[in-house]
Enzyme design. Structure first.
Site, PDB file in Angstrom:
ATOM      1  N   ASP A  58       0.849  -1.201   0.000  1.00  0.00           N
ATOM      2  CA  ASP A  58       0.000   0.000   0.000  1.00  0.00           C
ATOM      3  C   ASP A  58       0.882   1.248   0.000  1.00  0.00           C
ATOM      4  OD1 ASP A  58      -3.289   0.216   1.061  1.00  0.00           O
ATOM      5  OD2 ASP A  58      -2.089   2.020   0.791  1.00  0.00           O
ATOM      6  N   ALA A  71      -5.750  -1.552  -5.331  1.00  0.00           N
ATOM      7  CA  ALA A  71      -5.039  -0.273  -5.238  1.00  0.00           C
ATOM      8  C   ALA A  71      -5.611   0.697  -6.264  1.00  0.00           C
ATOM      9  CB  ALA A  71      -3.544  -0.485  -5.482  1.00  0.00           C
ATOM     10  N   TYR A 109     -13.410   7.804 -12.667  1.00  0.00           N
ATOM     11  CA  TYR A 109     -13.217   6.658 -11.741  1.00  0.00           C
ATOM     12  C   TYR A 109     -13.881   5.418 -12.343  1.00  0.00           C
ATOM     13  CZ  TYR A 109     -14.555   3.266  -8.260  1.00  0.00           C
ATOM     14  OH  TYR A 109     -14.795   2.085  -7.616  1.00  0.00           O
ATOM     15  N   LYS A 144     -12.327   1.845 -14.160  1.00  0.00           N
ATOM     16  CA  LYS A 144     -12.633   0.469 -13.744  1.00  0.00           C
ATOM     17  C   LYS A 144     -13.063  -0.372 -14.944  1.00  0.00           C
ATOM     18  CE  LYS A 144     -11.886   0.519  -9.280  1.00  0.00           C
ATOM     19  NZ  LYS A 144     -10.925  -0.373  -8.617  1.00  0.00           N
ATOM     20  N   PHE A 191     -20.947  -3.407  -5.069  1.00  0.00           N
ATOM     21  CA  PHE A 191     -21.971  -2.390  -4.995  1.00  0.00           C
ATOM     22  C   PHE A 191     -21.555  -1.407  -3.899  1.00  0.00           C
ATOM     23  CE2 PHE A 191     -24.830  -2.957  -8.442  1.00  0.00           C
ATOM     24  CZ  PHE A 191     -24.226  -4.039  -9.029  1.00  0.00           C
ATOM     25  N   LEU A 226     -22.269   8.082   1.715  1.00  0.00           N
ATOM     26  CA  LEU A 226     -23.312   8.302   2.724  1.00  0.00           C
ATOM     27  C   LEU A 226     -22.947   7.745   4.096  1.00  0.00           C
ATOM     28  CD1 LEU A 226     -26.188   9.214   3.499  1.00  0.00           C
ATOM     29  CD2 LEU A 226     -26.994   6.958   2.754  1.00  0.00           C
ATOM     30  N   ARG A 237     -27.473  15.533  -6.017  1.00  0.00           N
ATOM     31  CA  ARG A 237     -26.040  15.635  -6.342  1.00  0.00           C
ATOM     32  C   ARG A 237     -25.860  15.300  -7.820  1.00  0.00           C
ATOM     33  NH1 ARG A 237     -22.038  11.609  -3.144  1.00  0.00           N
ATOM     34  NH2 ARG A 237     -23.366  10.084  -4.238  1.00  0.00           N
TER      35      ARG A 237
HETATM   36  C1  WQD Z   1     -25.270   6.678  -1.831  1.00  0.00           C
HETATM   37  C2  WQD Z   1     -26.612   7.409  -1.775  1.00  0.00           C
HETATM   38  C3  WQD Z   1     -26.531   9.625  -2.636  1.00  0.00           C
HETATM   39  C4  WQD Z   1     -23.853  11.147   0.515  1.00  0.00           C
HETATM   40  C5  WQD Z   1     -20.232   5.351  -4.575  1.00  0.00           C
HETATM   41  C6  WQD Z   1     -19.251   5.448  -5.656  1.00  0.00           C
HETATM   42  C7  WQD Z   1     -19.146   4.141  -6.375  1.00  0.00           C
HETATM   43  C8  WQD Z   1     -18.905   3.018  -5.415  1.00  0.00           C
HETATM   44  C9  WQD Z   1     -19.953   3.010  -4.310  1.00  0.00           C
HETATM   45  C10 WQD Z   1     -16.677   2.197  -5.241  1.00  0.00           C
HETATM   46  C11 WQD Z   1     -26.930   8.206  -3.024  1.00  0.00           C
HETATM   47  C12 WQD Z   1     -26.839   9.645  -1.149  1.00  0.00           C
HETATM   48  C13 WQD Z   1     -24.638  10.350  -0.303  1.00  0.00           C
HETATM   49  C14 WQD Z   1     -24.463  12.157   1.297  1.00  0.00           C
HETATM   50  C15 WQD Z   1     -26.609  11.522   0.416  1.00  0.00           C
HETATM   51  N1  WQD Z   1     -17.610   3.106  -4.870  1.00  0.00           N
HETATM   52  N2  WQD Z   1     -25.989  10.539  -0.343  1.00  0.00           N
HETATM   53  N3  WQD Z   1     -25.825  12.310   1.207  1.00  0.00           N
HETATM   54  O1  WQD Z   1     -22.687   7.344  -5.156  1.00  0.00           O
HETATM   55  O2  WQD Z   1     -23.941   5.139  -4.814  1.00  0.00           O
HETATM   56  O3  WQD Z   1     -21.500   5.116  -5.103  1.00  0.00           O
HETATM   57  O4  WQD Z   1     -19.922   4.299  -3.699  1.00  0.00           O
HETATM   58  O5  WQD Z   1     -16.815   1.306  -6.024  1.00  0.00           O
HETATM   59  O6  WQD Z   1     -18.081   4.241  -7.265  1.00  0.00           O
HETATM   60  O7  WQD Z   1     -19.765   6.409  -6.549  1.00  0.00           O
HETATM   61  O8  WQD Z   1     -22.478   6.041  -2.995  1.00  0.00           O
HETATM   62  O9  WQD Z   1     -22.536   6.688  -0.641  1.00  0.00           O
HETATM   63  O10 WQD Z   1     -21.920   8.457  -2.350  1.00  0.00           O
HETATM   64  O11 WQD Z   1     -24.282   7.640  -2.211  1.00  0.00           O
HETATM   65  O12 WQD Z   1     -27.848  11.688   0.342  1.00  0.00           O
HETATM   66  O13 WQD Z   1     -23.808  12.917   2.068  1.00  0.00           O
HETATM   67  O14 WQD Z   1     -26.583   8.337  -0.703  1.00  0.00           O
HETATM   68  O15 WQD Z   1     -27.339  10.602  -3.332  1.00  0.00           O
HETATM   69  O16 WQD Z   1     -28.321   8.133  -3.239  1.00  0.00           O
HETATM   70  P1  WQD Z   1     -22.740   5.979  -4.576  1.00  0.00           P
HETATM   71  P2  WQD Z   1     -22.735   7.265  -1.993  1.00  0.00           P
END
Ligand code: WQD
Length: 345
Positions: A31, A82, A151, A155, A180, A202, A292
């Site tokens: 890492d 990584a 990003y 992938k 997911f 989130l 967003r």
């Molecule tokens: C989840 C939900 C937001 C933050 C991300 C990456 C993706 C993958 C998984 C690696 C959505 C909502 C979020 C906040 C909110 N990562 N939200 N307030 O965007 O589904 O995917 O993680 O592989 O590449 O993009 O995850 O957690 O950002 O959002 O309301 O402060 O929560 O709108 O509906 P996302 P997230």
């Protein structure tokens, strides 16, 4: 098996290291510590009571990777975790994302194949699926490299590279795991998600509000075409995800293959927050904000192929993830910067 975990001191990496060690395998963590701490590797040894040597180096550097093989190999498998993974940041720094997320894979492949590894496991993402009409996504659902951010594009590009490499290395097991939304933490509370800066995702954001590091949760839109108007995602407990890596490595079948690692159960933003409030035992401050940019209403998978072919299924719920994440965050309010009894000083 002896496994080299590139990005092994990270969130998924440390949980995968614990799952591999608990299953009787050996690990070495490689890492660059750009988004984690050396203490994370020490905590893996504390949880398992087994060695998890950490090499701090850049996995894009063939010589550095070869040196790991020389000193700590041979390895049966490489797990490639990584990568930079912040979607928003990737739109601002595309060159950094392509250089790192592709460069690490290429160096690990060149050295790993030359040194005779049997398996190469690649950490991919469910965001490579491009057509919401396909929900719930199976491994045959439409993917595209023309995605909303560098990003996710990086992938999908990695997957295409690995498909070509598999064609000229038919004896090599090349397995793509499309994650997911990983959430939660190991039940010990010693390792967990510790993103640098303000969390984009989130669950870590909710965790920081719960420990008082951040003021309130922002709900990015409540006018989506979903049951409660907030976004739906497939939140998979990181320990289930880690166990999916062990199942894929133990399967060890030559050729290129792809698996979704998810629960198949969509959960909304409001449901995540309510789950975390139950874990904490109090309401958390929150406010509805505008949507967003780049968000979709819903994304979740059909995990049947992994269940069928890896004999793996996600068993933990969003409530399990909230309880485990809260135990981690409340015991480590500053993440790995928090010193916990028994930490090496
Ligand atoms: C989840 C939900 C937001 C933050 C991300 C990456 C993706 C993958 C998984 C690696 C959505 C909502 C979020 C906040 C909110 N990562 N939200 N307030 O965007 O589904 O995917 O993680 O592989 O590449 O993009 O995850 O957690 O950002 O959002 O309301 O402060 O929560 O709108 O509906 P996302 P997230």
């Amino acid at each position: 098996m002896r496994v080299l975990l590139a990005g092994g001191a990270g969130y998924v990496g440390t949980h995968t290291a614990v799952a591999l060690l608990d299953a009787g395998h050996e690990v070495v963590l490689l890492d660059d510590l750009s988004n984690t701490s050396a203490r994370a590797a020490e905590r893996v040894e504390r949880i398992t009571g087994k060695p998890a040597p950490l090499v701090v180096a850049d996995a894009r550097d063939d010589d550095a990777v070869a040196d790991v093989f020389d000193r700590l190999g041979p390895f049966d498998a490489v797990v490639q975790l990584a990568a930079f993974k912040a979607v928003g940041e990737s739109t601002q720094k595309p060159l950094d994302y392509y250089a790192n997320n592709l460069g690490t894979t290429l160096a690990l492949l060149r050295v790993g194949i030359a040194r005779g590894i049997r398996s190469f496991l690649f950490s991919s993402t469910g965001t490579v699926y491009s057509d919401p009409a396909d929900l719930p996504f199976t491994e045959e659902s439409t993917t595209s490299v023309d995605l909303s951010n560098p990003y996710s594009k990086s992938k999908r590009m990695n997957e295409a590279i690995l498909e070509d490499v598999a064609r000229v290395n038919p004896e090599l097991d090349i397995t793509i795991l499309r994650y997911f939304n990983p959430v939660g933490a190991h039940e010990s509370g010693l390792i967990g998600e510790d993103p640098a800066g303000i969390p984009n995702n989130l669950m870590p954001y909710v965790q920081r509000v719960a420990v008082g590091e951040l003021d309130r949760i922002g709900i990015f839109g409540d006018d989506y075409d979903t049951p409660d108007g907030t976004g739906l995602r497939d939140y998979i407990h990181v320990v289930d995800l880690a166990e999916g890596h062990v199942a894929a490595l133990e399967r060890g079948r030559p050729g290129y293959d792809v698996f979704n690692l998810g629960t198949g159960r969509p959960v909304s933003v409001r449901e995540v927050i309510a789950s975390f409030e139950r874990a904490v035992g109090r309401d958390l401050p929150q406010a509805v904000l505008p949507r967003r940019a780049g968000d979709v209403a819903a994304t979740y998978c059909d995990p049947a192929k992994a269940q069928r072919e890896l004999d793996w299924v996600a068993t933990r719920t969003i409530d399990d993830a909230s309880v485990d994440a809260w135990r981690w965050q409340s015991a480590n309010p500053q993440g790995f910067a928090t010193e916990v009894d028994g930490d090496a000083t």
